[in-house]
Each structure stands twice: as structure tokens, then as C-alpha cells.
Write a protein that holds these residues in place. Structure first.
Motif, PDB file in Angstrom:
ATOM      1  N   SER A  83     -17.733  17.239  41.871  1.00  0.00           N
ATOM      2  CA  SER A  83     -18.302  15.845  41.669  1.00  0.00           C
ATOM      3  C   SER A  83     -19.928  15.962  42.371  1.00  0.00           C
ATOM      4  CB  SER A  83     -17.684  14.632  42.313  1.00  0.00           C
ATOM      5  OG  SER A  83     -17.589  15.018  43.812  1.00  0.00           O
ATOM      6  N   ASP A  84     -19.951  16.689  43.380  1.00  0.00           N
ATOM      7  CA  ASP A  84     -21.206  16.621  44.121  1.00  0.00           C
ATOM      8  C   ASP A  84     -21.423  17.990  44.748  1.00  0.00           C
ATOM      9  OD1 ASP A  84     -23.312  16.046  45.728  1.00  0.00           O
ATOM     10  OD2 ASP A  84     -22.121  14.379  47.014  1.00  0.00           O
ATOM     11  N   LEU A  85     -22.390  18.645  44.084  1.00  0.00           N
ATOM     12  CA  LEU A  85     -22.639  19.821  44.657  1.00  0.00           C
ATOM     13  C   LEU A  85     -23.470  19.915  45.942  1.00  0.00           C
ATOM     14  CD1 LEU A  85     -21.823  22.374  42.805  1.00  0.00           C
ATOM     15  CD2 LEU A  85     -24.410  22.594  42.271  1.00  0.00           C
ATOM     16  N   SER A  86     -24.030  18.571  46.313  1.00  0.00           N
ATOM     17  CA  SER A  86     -24.679  18.872  47.546  1.00  0.00           C
ATOM     18  C   SER A  86     -23.598  18.690  48.678  1.00  0.00           C
ATOM     19  CB  SER A  86     -25.821  17.662  47.688  1.00  0.00           C
ATOM     20  OG  SER A  86     -25.189  16.506  47.342  1.00  0.00           O
ATOM     21  N   GLY A 140     -22.779  25.684  47.844  1.00  0.00           N
ATOM     22  CA  GLY A 140     -23.408  24.640  47.029  1.00  0.00           C
ATOM     23  C   GLY A 140     -25.106  24.860  47.234  1.00  0.00           C
ATOM     24  N   LYS A 172     -24.611  25.601  40.318  1.00  0.00           N
ATOM     25  CA  LYS A 172     -24.039  24.656  39.244  1.00  0.00           C
ATOM     26  C   LYS A 172     -23.465  25.774  38.184  1.00  0.00           C
ATOM     27  CE  LYS A 172     -24.790  20.583  36.443  1.00  0.00           C
ATOM     28  NZ  LYS A 172     -24.850  20.965  35.221  1.00  0.00           N
ATOM     29  N   LYS A 173     -24.524  26.613  37.568  1.00  0.00           N
ATOM     30  CA  LYS A 173     -23.980  27.523  36.796  1.00  0.00           C
ATOM     31  C   LYS A 173     -22.865  28.316  37.166  1.00  0.00           C
ATOM     32  CE  LYS A 173     -27.173  28.000  32.992  1.00  0.00           C
ATOM     33  NZ  LYS A 173     -28.472  27.967  32.876  1.00  0.00           N
ATOM     34  N   VAL A 193     -20.633  27.507  39.273  1.00  0.00           N
ATOM     35  CA  VAL A 193     -19.301  27.002  39.360  1.00  0.00           C
ATOM     36  C   VAL A 193     -18.904  26.856  38.066  1.00  0.00           C
ATOM     37  CG1 VAL A 193     -18.162  24.913  39.978  1.00  0.00           C
ATOM     38  CG2 VAL A 193     -19.763  25.892  41.666  1.00  0.00           C
ATOM     39  N   GLU A 194     -19.452  26.527  37.086  1.00  0.00           N
ATOM     40  CA  GLU A 194     -19.373  26.409  35.760  1.00  0.00           C
ATOM     41  C   GLU A 194     -18.576  27.356  35.173  1.00  0.00           C
ATOM     42  OE1 GLU A 194     -22.347  22.688  34.473  1.00  0.00           O
ATOM     43  OE2 GLU A 194     -22.820  24.773  33.933  1.00  0.00           O
ATOM     44  N   SER A 218     -14.853  21.662  38.170  1.00  0.00           N
ATOM     45  CA  SER A 218     -15.950  21.067  38.042  1.00  0.00           C
ATOM     46  C   SER A 218     -15.780  20.162  39.490  1.00  0.00           C
ATOM     47  CB  SER A 218     -16.326  20.240  37.044  1.00  0.00           C
ATOM     48  OG  SER A 218     -15.141  18.966  36.844  1.00  0.00           O
TER      49      SER A 218
END
Ligand code: FRU
Length: 508
Positions: free
Chosen positions: A485-488, A373, A379-380, A382-383, A483
Motif C-alpha cells: 500500500s505504501d512504499l515509503s 523501499g 516500485k518496479k 516489487v511489481e 503489491s
């Protein structure tokens, strides 16, 4: 639960509908048509054990014998609905790759198991593999019926068969049952699914039962030779839901499929009732079992468990993954039911049952991808992840003290699996689609999720204490995307494609 709905199927479909035969009494072309259809069915699991076609339920007598694992299971050879129970047989070098063997036990016409070879155990007596199982037959007198579920009235007897071949392919039954009727004078609600073990120079048996108007119970027997059995006492007596029902399994007045074994410094009892597998851990004094802790083994579609020791002596749990779609749909599909992945059992220091998928399942992993994370471009990354062919394992570690959710979907908003964790939702911390589960507090460690997607089966494990087997009958148009909800909150995510255990989805 299991009882009433499945037995209703039998009544509704008549005997052996013939609609879903695979190679039995069917022209070769229709049988290969069915094979082709099953092999191409995206909802059919590819790395869970199941028969090549038709209906399966409970695991029976799993055992490691002469270098191979053997699994027997409740099987209807003639239709993909419950009925005409046989013991199917599969063998494996590793508990993951299976080969179908010939049917091990079939009802004997006119015999004590003429209406069904129900669940039971396999033990090795000296050097003779011996199966002890429940046979069902019509009662001579109404009072002889011990299985009454609103659809059937059956007499249940405990039967024995031996095998003299190293591959456990052929079995010879004793002509008479080893226990022909339950103990006299007890108002029992059922008498089936023996669990057998060796203790202090004799054999012990725990039979699933219950007392009418009171609750489920386990009847304890002893024997010097597996043939002459003496009833001792109830190993344990429980309480039902207090809501009477036509089928005592539905009210908790009948406990099916007992499994009783030492684990750590305690004993564990697993039972199936009211649609769930429950565990109890506690103290056994050789006669009675006093539970100290208890809980739910799996909050989803998981029933009729049975355990065994693997080649290293680990306690391995197996369970039946039932269907959750209308009977007409699985009848049309030509298959129903699958076996859960092998789960290794242990006890926590406070006596809670812990469960993790057996390490050997990892042999099915293809090349994995890891995303942390905190890394740049997380983000990219994971997408960009994709799950193709509904066959994957996902491992996630995230903060245990805040809500977190994960969706497997098609990128256009349509969801296949929606997993949400909320530490504030006491007793229902975890949800997958509409199924909720309790996760024991992680005490400062992250939440650890492991998810196996296999066609319409999703097996989810949280920390070591919670499991949910979910059924999802949704065929995505393309690969699934992930997806969060919260990458952090996400510490780490691993994704592996999983390999099929056979080329054609027909297992072995
Ligand atoms: C549990 C069960 C057992 C029985 C078997 C029959 O699912 O009802 O009690 O032996 O299935 O198929």
C-alpha cells in the motif's frame, strides 16, 4: 471445537469409507491414481509434514532420539476425515525433511484402546523409549464415560507402550492401562492427552481435563516408574466461557493437549480449548502452577500443540493445521490436515511467549530477492516479483507506527492473501484475509512480518509475539504478484521460492 466437528465426520462417513485409501486394500491402479491426484493438487502443501494421504490431527510425542527427530501424529489410515485414530510416525534428520515410517500404534481389537489411540507423549525411561497415550473404549457403565461430546460416549484410560529399536518403528503395549480411571469423586469433563516429564527423581504427568460447570483444568500425577501413578492435585483450574455447550471443549470447560515445561526463569503451560491454543507463563511450585501472563499462541487454524527439545536444547513447538473447508471437500481431496513448521519458543523479559520459525526452515529457500523501499526503482522491483507454485517465504520490515497493507494476488484484482496492519486497531492490529490478531507494540522497532505460503497454508509471524495460520483454498491461474500500500513505509522486503520436501508432494 476440534472435537465436535471431527467426531461428526466419523458418524457421517461411517467407518473407513474406502474412498481415499492409498495402497491399502485397493487395486494398485486406483492407488496410483490417487497418488497422482495428490501429487498434482496445488492446494496440498509441499514443505509441511503431512501423511501421504488421508486425515491427520495432533502431533504426538515428538522427540529427538539417537540422532533423529521422530514425530508421531493422530492419523486415520482409511479416510480423509477424522476417525479410527492411530499414531502415524515420520522421522527426520533436521525437522524439515521427513520420511514416513510404518504406523507406530494402532487400536488393539478388544483392547483398552479399541476405539482409538488418542494423543500422548514419548519419553525415554533409562534407555527405553516409552509412549504414554490415551486409549478410548466403550464404557461398561454410563458413569465410566469421560469423553462426551454429543456424538460419542467413551471411557478414556492412559496406556503405555515401549520400543526397543533405535528407529522407534516397533512398539509393545502393556496389556493393561497405567491409569484406568480418573480420580474418584471429581466431576470431570474429560481425561486425556498426557504430557509426561521427569522431575526430582520421579515422573510427572499432566492430563487434560476440566470440571463440569466450572472450567478447564489440568490433573497432576506422579510416578516412580511410569506404571504406578498417584494423583496429586489440579495443576491449575481455569474458568470456562460461561456458555455451556454439548462438547465441553467448546465452552472452555475441557482443556485438551496440555504441554507444560520450564522456559527461561518461568514455567509455561499450553492448552487447546475453544478452537485455540492458549499460553500461560508463571510460577510452578512443584504442585501448582500460578500463571502471571497469558495469551494466544496462534490466531488462525492451529490446534493441539505439543513441544519438544531439539538437539541443541531449544524448546520447539509443533501444532496441527486443521482444514477450514467443508468436510465433503477434504474428503474428496483425499487428504486433510498438516503439521505447522517447527517454531522456537522463548520468553520475553516481561514473561510473554515469543515464537519464531526454526532457523533450519531456511534450508528450503531458493535464490532470494531483496527490495528496499528507499532504493531507486523500488516500485518496479516489487511489481516484478513473482511467487510460483504457491511455495514461498516472504519477509517484510515496515514502519510500525502507520497502517500498511500487502496483497498477494493475480494482478487483475483477485486476491489470494490480503494482509493489513493498523497500529490504531487496538487488539486487532493485524489481519490476514478474515482473521485478526493482536501484535504487541514494537517500541520503536519496525514491524517484522514473516510469511510462508505453501499451497492452501499460509503461516504468518509478526514480530516475535503473534502468529496466524490461515487457510486459503484458491488456486491462482498463474504466479502471484505482490503489491504494497505504501512504499515509503516499507523498509525491506525479501522473497524466496521454497523447495518442496519431496518430489511428489507425498512427503518422504
Ligand atoms: C485434540 C484431540 C485430543 C484427542 C485427539 C483425538 O485435537 O481431540 O484431545 O486426544 O484429538 O484425535
Amino acid at each position: 471445537m476440534a472435537g465436535i466437528s471431527r467426531r461428526t465426520f466419523l458418524v457421517q462417513c461411517g467407518v473407513a469409507s474406502g474412498a481415499a485409501l492409498l495402497g491399502r486394500g485397493m487395486p494398485a491402479s486406483s492407488s496410483s491414481d490417487l497418488r497422482a491426484r495428490l501429487a498434482a493438487d496445488p492446494l496440498r502443501p509441499q514443505f509441511h509434514l503431512m501423511p501421504a494421504a488421508n486425515w491427520m490431527n495432533d502431533p504426538n510425542g515428538p522427540i529427538f532420539y539417537k540422532g533423529r527427530y521422530h514425530m508421531f501424529f493422530q492419523y486415520n489410515p482409511n479416510a480423509s476425515v477424522w476417525g479410527d485414530m492411530h499414531w502415524a510416525h515420520a522421522s527426520s534428520p533436521d525437522m524439515v525433511h521427513w520420511k514416513h515410517e510404518p504406523v507406530a500404534l494402532a487400536p488393539t481389537p478388544g483392547g483398552w484402546d479399541r476405539d482409538g489411540v488418542f494423543s500422548g507423549a514419548v519419553v525415554v525411561d533409562g534407555d527405553t523409549p516409552t509412549a504414554i497415550y490415551t486409549g478410548v473404549l466403550p464404557p461398561d457403565l454410563p458413569a465410566d464415560a469421560t469423553l462426551k461430546d454429543g456424538q460419542h460416549a467413551w471411557r478414556e484410560v492412559q496406556c503405555l507402550a515401549v520400543s526397543h529399536d533405535d528407529d522407534l518403528r516397533t512398539w509393545q503395549k502393556l496389556p493393561e492401562p497405567v491409569i484406568a480411571r480418573p480420580p474418584a469423586g471429581l466431576m470431570i469433563t474429560g481425561f486425556r492427552d498426557p504430557c509426561v516429564w521427569r522431575e526430582g527423581g520421579e515422573w510427572r504427568m499432566a492430563a487434560g481435563s476440566g470440571f463440569a460447570g466450572k472450567g478447564g483444568a489440568i490433573l497432576l500425577y506422579s510416578s516412580p516408574d511410569l506404571r504406578r501413578w498417584t494423583y496429586l492435585n489440579p495443576l491449575i483450574e481455569g474458568r470456562g466461557s460461561g456458555h455451556p455447550s454439548t462438547n465441553p471443549v467448546d465452552s472452555g470447560e475441557m482443556w485438551e493437549c496440555p504441554d507444560f515445561f520450564p522456559l527461561g526463569d518461568r514455567h509455561v503451560l499450553l492448552i487447546s480449548t475453544m478452537g485455540r491454543v492458549l499460553w500461560k507463563s508463571g510460577h510452578y511450585d512443584g504442585k501448582r502452577f500460578t500463571p502471571q501472563e497469558e495469551g494466544v499462541v496462534d490466531f488462525g487454524a492451529y490446534y493441539a500443540q505439543r513441544s519438544m527439545l531439539d538437539r541443541e536444547g531449544n524448546r520447539i513447538l509443533w501444532g496441527w493445521i486443521p482444514e477450514r473447508r467443508p468436510e465433503a471437500e477434504h474428503r474428496a481431496a483425499g487428504w486433510a490436515g498438516a503439521m505447522g513448521l517447527p517454531r522456537v519458543l522463548s520468553l520475553s523479559s516481561s514473561g510473554e511467549l515469543e515464537m519464531i520459525p526454526a532457523a533450519v526452515v531456511e534450508v528450503l529457500r531458493g535464490t532470494g530477492t531483496n527490495v528496499r523501499g528507499s532504493e531507486a526503482g523500488a516500485k518496479k522491483k516489487v511489481e516484478a516479483l513473482r511467487i510460483s507454485g504457491l511455495a514461498a517465504e516472504l519477509q517484510i520490515e515496515c514502519a510500525a507506527d502507520r497502517p500498511f497493507s500487502l496483497v498477494l494476488g493475480e494482478g487483475d484484482g483477485s486476491r489470494f492473501a490480503d494482509i493489513a496492519y493498523d497500529p490504531a486497531a487496538s487488539g486487532n492490529e493485524l489481519r490476514i484475509n478474515n482473521t485478526q490478531a493482536a501484535v504487541a507494540p514494537a517500541h520503536g522497532s519496525p514491524l517484522h512480518l514473516r510469511l510462508f505460503v505453501d499451497g492452501s497454508v499460509v503461516e504468518l509471524f509478526a514480530n516475535r509475539t503473534a502468529a496466524v495460520t490461515e487457510r486459503v483454498y484458491r488456486v491462482p491461474r498463474g504466479p502471484l504478484q505482490i503489491s504494497v500500500s505504501d512504499l515509503s513505509a516499507l523498509q525491506s522486503l525479501d522473497l524466496w521460492p521454497m523447495k518442496a520436501i519431496s518430489k511428489d508432494r507425498l512427503t518422504g
